[in-house]
Design a protein around this motif. Structure first.
Motif, PDB file in Angstrom:
ATOM      1  N   LYS A   5       0.823  -1.198   0.000  1.00 48.54           N
ATOM      2  CA  LYS A   5       0.000   0.000   0.000  1.00 48.54           C
ATOM      3  C   LYS A   5       0.864   1.257   0.000  1.00 48.54           C
ATOM      4  O   LYS A   5       0.560   2.241  -0.689  1.00 48.54           O
ATOM      5  CB  LYS A   5      -0.944   0.006   1.194  1.00 48.54           C
ATOM      6  N   VAL A   8       2.426   1.625  -3.506  1.00 46.61           N
ATOM      7  CA  VAL A   8       1.415   2.075  -4.467  1.00 46.61           C
ATOM      8  C   VAL A   8       1.088   3.544  -4.217  1.00 46.61           C
ATOM      9  O   VAL A   8       0.951   4.331  -5.166  1.00 46.61           O
ATOM     10  CB  VAL A   8       0.147   1.192  -4.379  1.00 46.61           C
ATOM     11  N   LEU A   9       0.984   3.954  -2.964  1.00 50.31           N
ATOM     12  CA  LEU A   9       0.700   5.343  -2.644  1.00 50.31           C
ATOM     13  C   LEU A   9       1.831   6.257  -3.113  1.00 50.31           C
ATOM     14  O   LEU A   9       1.585   7.319  -3.695  1.00 50.31           O
ATOM     15  CB  LEU A   9       0.472   5.498  -1.137  1.00 50.31           C
ATOM     16  N   PHE A  12       1.679   6.480  -6.917  1.00 53.69           N
ATOM     17  CA  PHE A  12       0.529   7.271  -7.344  1.00 53.69           C
ATOM     18  C   PHE A  12       0.783   8.763  -7.149  1.00 53.69           C
ATOM     19  O   PHE A  12       0.462   9.580  -8.008  1.00 53.69           O
ATOM     20  CB  PHE A  12      -0.712   6.823  -6.579  1.00 53.69           C
ATOM     21  N   MET A  15       3.311  10.297  -9.685  1.00 51.99           N
ATOM     22  CA  MET A  15       2.813  10.507 -11.043  1.00 51.99           C
ATOM     23  C   MET A  15       2.343  11.947 -11.231  1.00 51.99           C
ATOM     24  O   MET A  15       2.484  12.516 -12.314  1.00 51.99           O
ATOM     25  CB  MET A  15       1.670   9.539 -11.358  1.00 51.99           C
TER      26      MET A  15
END
Length: 66
Positions: A5, A8-9, A12, A15
């Motif tokens: 998590k 992924v955070l 994200f 980006m």
């Protein structure tokens, strides 16, 4: 599970920074300047008329003062 998590955070959120780094599109190119107009044989006539008008005005002023 918790590490996935976090990864992924981070990906994200990074980006968004990459999208900002792209910058704006360049402005459109300037239109070409208008073409110059040629000066032809009429220039000699213009100089002759200006010279004649200058002689006329000088003669007229000289006649008035004398």
């Amino acid at each position: 599970m918790k590490n996935k998590k976090v990864v992924v955070l981070i990906l994200f959120l990074s980006m968004g920074f990459a999208a900002v780094a792209q910058g704006a599109t360049p402005p459109p190119p300037m239109p070409p300047p208008p073409p110059g107009l040629p000066i032809d044989g009429g220039l000699l006539l213009l100089f002759a008329l200006a010279f004649g008008f200058g002689i006329y005005k000088a003669y007229k002023i000289a006649k008035e003062t004398a």
